[in-house]
Design an enzyme around this catalytic site. Structure first.
Site, PDB file in Angstrom:
ATOM      1  N   LYS A  25       0.884  -1.173   0.000  1.00 18.34           N
ATOM      2  CA  LYS A  25       0.000   0.000   0.000  1.00 18.34           C
ATOM      3  C   LYS A  25       0.915   1.214   0.000  1.00 18.34           C
ATOM      4  CE  LYS A  25      -1.787   3.096   1.974  1.00 18.34           C
ATOM      5  NZ  LYS A  25      -1.641   4.520   1.528  1.00 18.34           N
ATOM      6  N   GLU A  35       8.840   1.738  11.267  1.00 20.63           N
ATOM      7  CA  GLU A  35       9.910   2.739  11.083  1.00 20.63           C
ATOM      8  C   GLU A  35       9.233   4.096  11.131  1.00 20.63           C
ATOM      9  OE1 GLU A  35      12.892   1.988  11.131  1.00 20.63           O
ATOM     10  OE2 GLU A  35      13.106  -0.055  10.378  1.00 20.63           O
ATOM     11  N   CYS A  46      12.986  11.460   8.179  1.00 22.48           N
ATOM     12  CA  CYS A  46      12.800  10.952   9.542  1.00 22.48           C
ATOM     13  C   CYS A  46      14.090  11.053  10.342  1.00 22.48           C
ATOM     14  CB  CYS A  46      12.333   9.509   9.479  1.00 22.48           C
ATOM     15  SG  CYS A  46      13.380   8.484   8.428  1.00 22.48           S
ATOM     16  N   GLU A  92       8.050  16.404  15.789  1.00 21.63           N
ATOM     17  CA  GLU A  92       8.669  16.299  14.468  1.00 21.63           C
ATOM     18  C   GLU A  92       7.965  17.282  13.533  1.00 21.63           C
ATOM     19  OE1 GLU A  92       7.890  12.713  12.100  1.00 21.63           O
ATOM     20  OE2 GLU A  92      10.043  12.599  11.751  1.00 21.63           O
TER      21      GLU A  92
HETATM   22  P1  NAD Z   1       1.738   8.752   7.408  1.00 20.66           P
HETATM   23  O1  NAD Z   1       1.921   7.988   8.669  1.00 20.66           O
HETATM   24  O2  NAD Z   1       0.676   9.765   7.352  1.00 20.66           O
HETATM   25  O3  NAD Z   1       1.450   7.764   6.185  1.00 20.66           O
HETATM   26  C1  NAD Z   1       2.327   6.702   5.874  1.00 20.66           C
HETATM   27  C2  NAD Z   1       1.532   5.642   5.141  1.00 20.66           C
HETATM   28  O4  NAD Z   1       0.561   5.105   6.036  1.00 20.66           O
HETATM   29  C3  NAD Z   1       0.778   6.176   3.934  1.00 20.66           C
HETATM   30  O5  NAD Z   1       0.793   5.209   2.907  1.00 20.66           O
HETATM   31  C4  NAD Z   1      -0.634   6.339   4.482  1.00 20.66           C
HETATM   32  O6  NAD Z   1      -1.634   6.275   3.482  1.00 20.66           O
HETATM   33  C5  NAD Z   1      -0.717   5.147   5.432  1.00 20.66           C
HETATM   34  N1  NAD Z   1      -1.745   5.253   6.476  1.00 20.66           N
HETATM   35  C6  NAD Z   1      -2.342   6.372   6.951  1.00 20.66           C
HETATM   36  N2  NAD Z   1      -3.276   6.042   7.876  1.00 20.66           N
HETATM   37  C7  NAD Z   1      -3.256   4.701   8.003  1.00 20.66           C
HETATM   38  C8  NAD Z   1      -3.972   3.777   8.811  1.00 20.66           C
HETATM   39  N3  NAD Z   1      -4.905   4.166   9.673  1.00 20.66           N
HETATM   40  N4  NAD Z   1      -3.693   2.469   8.696  1.00 20.66           N
HETATM   41  C9  NAD Z   1      -2.734   2.043   7.851  1.00 20.66           C
HETATM   42  N5  NAD Z   1      -2.025   2.871   7.036  1.00 20.66           N
HETATM   43  C10 NAD Z   1      -2.269   4.191   7.119  1.00 20.66           C
HETATM   44  O7  NAD Z   1       3.177   9.370   7.096  1.00 20.66           O
HETATM   45  P2  NAD Z   1       3.587  10.287   5.877  1.00 20.66           P
HETATM   46  O8  NAD Z   1       3.017  11.642   6.147  1.00 20.66           O
HETATM   47  O9  NAD Z   1       3.295   9.620   4.592  1.00 20.66           O
HETATM   48  O10 NAD Z   1       5.180  10.306   6.062  1.00 20.66           O
HETATM   49  C11 NAD Z   1       5.826  11.113   6.980  1.00 20.66           C
HETATM   50  C12 NAD Z   1       6.155  10.359   8.246  1.00 20.66           C
HETATM   51  O11 NAD Z   1       6.902   9.189   7.960  1.00 20.66           O
HETATM   52  C13 NAD Z   1       7.030  11.157   9.192  1.00 20.66           C
HETATM   53  O12 NAD Z   1       6.566  11.055  10.509  1.00 20.66           O
HETATM   54  C14 NAD Z   1       8.390  10.494   9.073  1.00 20.66           C
HETATM   55  O13 NAD Z   1       9.225  10.642  10.164  1.00 20.66           O
HETATM   56  C15 NAD Z   1       8.029   9.087   8.813  1.00 20.66           C
HETATM   57  N6  NAD Z   1       9.140   8.386   8.149  1.00 20.66           N
HETATM   58  C16 NAD Z   1       9.856   7.452   8.840  1.00 20.66           C
HETATM   59  C17 NAD Z   1      10.925   6.812   8.237  1.00 20.66           C
HETATM   60  C18 NAD Z   1      11.728   5.777   8.969  1.00 20.66           C
HETATM   61  O14 NAD Z   1      12.336   4.951   8.296  1.00 20.66           O
HETATM   62  N7  NAD Z   1      11.766   5.747  10.276  1.00 20.66           N
HETATM   63  C19 NAD Z   1      11.267   7.105   6.932  1.00 20.66           C
HETATM   64  C20 NAD Z   1      10.521   8.053   6.254  1.00 20.66           C
HETATM   65  C21 NAD Z   1       9.446   8.672   6.881  1.00 20.66           C
END
Ligand code: NAD
Length: 473
Positions: free
Chosen positions: A169, A244, A278, A378
């Protein structure tokens, strides 16, 4: 204008059952550049069923069969590098040098997973018993928008190396990158159902996957808030879950550091990936007695940092990915000012001369206390906080005083002193006088930065269950 109206299930491009349309933007121009038709629960269930059927035979493939598949997949993604690069610039707003690196990194992930698989022993002996590492089942892979193509390739390659089939997804905001990667992977000729890619909303497709009884494992990269939701949703079926998540990484400048090196490194750590990383080093810890000197240098360097058109080779910081993200960053800058932090450079609004596009001024606050909102939450944009410390003990205490623990940076002229500090930092990765990456070593966070590790052998084992075989054999 791209119209993306297919998802990928059971080896075929199919029209989603879901009917919702979602606009894709060029964040540098705010123009709509495409529309994607989103999958729904029905599509997610079909994808899981296909992955479950495929698991029966794929989980029994040999190491060499899987290595061949990873090789073909890597080649297929490599063949689309230029197209992927264009999409990363256009759809995500990555500056050109970074975008090229990201486009290559997607294919590298396949080669790295293959390298790990090649040297991995699925069977080991302990005393008279045999321990067999067995693929855990169907994996649900959920990715964010800030490196979508890479996350798809890395998670899928690792899952397949382990013998798992997958439902992916991807972020709905990265559908052009997803289309290119999906077409490439389709050409690689992997058996139907081994991977399925369903672009849809997180709270629809992601939520269906997180609770699905036929998904054994979720690997999620994204925000801490959504990570917690997934953990709760997976509890009923006791899913294996790798998370992550976010970070608020300390960049610790020791009192003997050479500022000519420390300052550019601090900006690189803070502004990488448009500040949407991140692992960004967003809390810069500076010795009180050298604060004025550090402020002067970082201000001069930040003011020379170009935030603007990602296609201009001089640009370091491209636009925020979306209007929502731009507003979020603006809100944090306002909160920083309201809570009494001092703006060293940058601030609210767009950089001078830019009237449209989700661009942010490279922003550095000083006189920040670690209990201020901008030091705790963040921001996910190019907004950095300088926090002064009196002595090493206080620096370590501040560095660890966070709910996160993904990455940390230490800069010092004294290797032994830097190692001593590193030994007391709670973070999954710590960089000494450098910003580097090794895809073979574990990546992941302490505390609320996540659960588990990706990359290398530990990443592979996150998709495996140990089975101990005992008795007479
Ligand atoms: P997000 O958590 O909003 O979304 C990430 C993914 O999860 C998307 O595909 C989204 O559609 C999906 N999602 C949203 N709600 C969901 C639910 N209820 N159930 C299952 N899936 C769901 O994050 P984002 O805005 O896309 O990305 C930014 C975030 O990602 C930041 O907090 C960043 O720190 C983190 N990030 C972490 C890493 C790491 O490796 N630790 C790397 C990159 C980004």
């Amino acid at each position: 204008m791209q119209s993306i109206d297919k998802i990928y299930i059971d080896g075929e491009f199919v029209t989603p059952h879901g009917e919702e349309m979602f606009d894709l933007f060029n964040p540098a121009t705010e123009q709509v550049i495409g529309r994607v038709r989103l999958a729904d629960e029905h599509d997610a269930n079909r994808a899981v069923a296909a992955a479950k059927r495929a698991f029966a035979s794929f989980s029994r493939t040999s190491k060499s069969e899987r290595l061949d598949m990873l090789q073909s997949m890597g080649n297929a993604v490599a063949a689309r590098e230029d197209e992927l690069y264009e999409a990363i610039v256009e759809e995500y707003g990555s500056p050109v040098v970074r975008a090229r690196w990201m486009a290559k990194y997607a294919q590298t992930a396949m080669a790295e997973a293959a390298k790990t698989l090649r040297q991995y022993d699925f069977t080991r002996r302990i005393n008279e018993s045999e321990v067999v590492m067995q693929p855990v089942g169907v994996a649900g892979l959920i990715t964010p928008w800030n490196a979508n193509a890479h996350f798809i390739c890395n998670k899928l390659a690792t899952a397949m190396a382990a013998g798992c089939t997958a439902v992916i997804k991807p972020s709905e905001m990265s559908a052009i990158q997803t289309r290119i990667v999906t077409e490439a992977l389709h050409e690689a000729g992997v058996p139907a159902g081994v991977f399925n890619i369903v672009t849809g909303r997180g709270d629809v497709v992601g939520a269906t996957m997180s609770a699905h009884p036929d998904i054994a494992k979720i690997s999620f990269t994204g925000s801490t808030a959504v990570g917690k939701t997934i953990l709760r949703a997976g509890a009923d079926t006791l899913k294996r879950i790798t998370l992550e998540l976010g970070g608020k990484s300390p960049f610790i400048v020791l009192d003997d550091a050479n500022f000519e090196e420390a300052v550019p490194l601090a900006l690189q750590a803070g502004f990488m990936n448009n500040g949407q990383a991140c692992i960004a080093g967003t809390r810069i810890l500076v010795p009180q007695q050298r604060l004025a000197e550090f402020e002067m240098r970082i201000r001069a360097a930040a003011e020379k940092t170009q935030s603007g058109d990602p296609r201009d080779p001089a640009t370091v910081i491209g636009p925020m990915v979306s209007e929502k993200q731009w507003n979020r960053v603006q809100r944090y800058i306002r909160i920083g000012i309201d809570e009494g932090a001092r703006l060293l450079t940058g601030g609210e609004g767009r950089p001078d001369g830019l009237k449209s596009g989700w661009f942010v001024r490279p922003t550095v606050f000083t006189d920040v206390h670690n209990d201020m909102t901008i030091a705790r939450e963040e921001i996910f944009g190019p907004v950095l906080s300088i926090i002064a410390y009196r002595d090493l003990e206080e620096a370590i205490a501040i560095a660890n005083d966070t709910t996160y623990g993904l990455q940390a940076y230490v800069v010092s002229a004294d290797a032994a002193k830097a190692r001593e500090v590193v030994s007391r930092i709670d973070a999954g990765r710590v960089m000494i006088n450098a910003i580097t990456h090794d895809p073979a070593v574990p990546f992941g966070g302490f505390k609320q930065s996540g659960i588990g590790r990706e990359m290398g052998t530990m990443g592979l084992e996150a998709y495996l269950e140990p089975k101990s075989v005992m008795g007479t054999f």
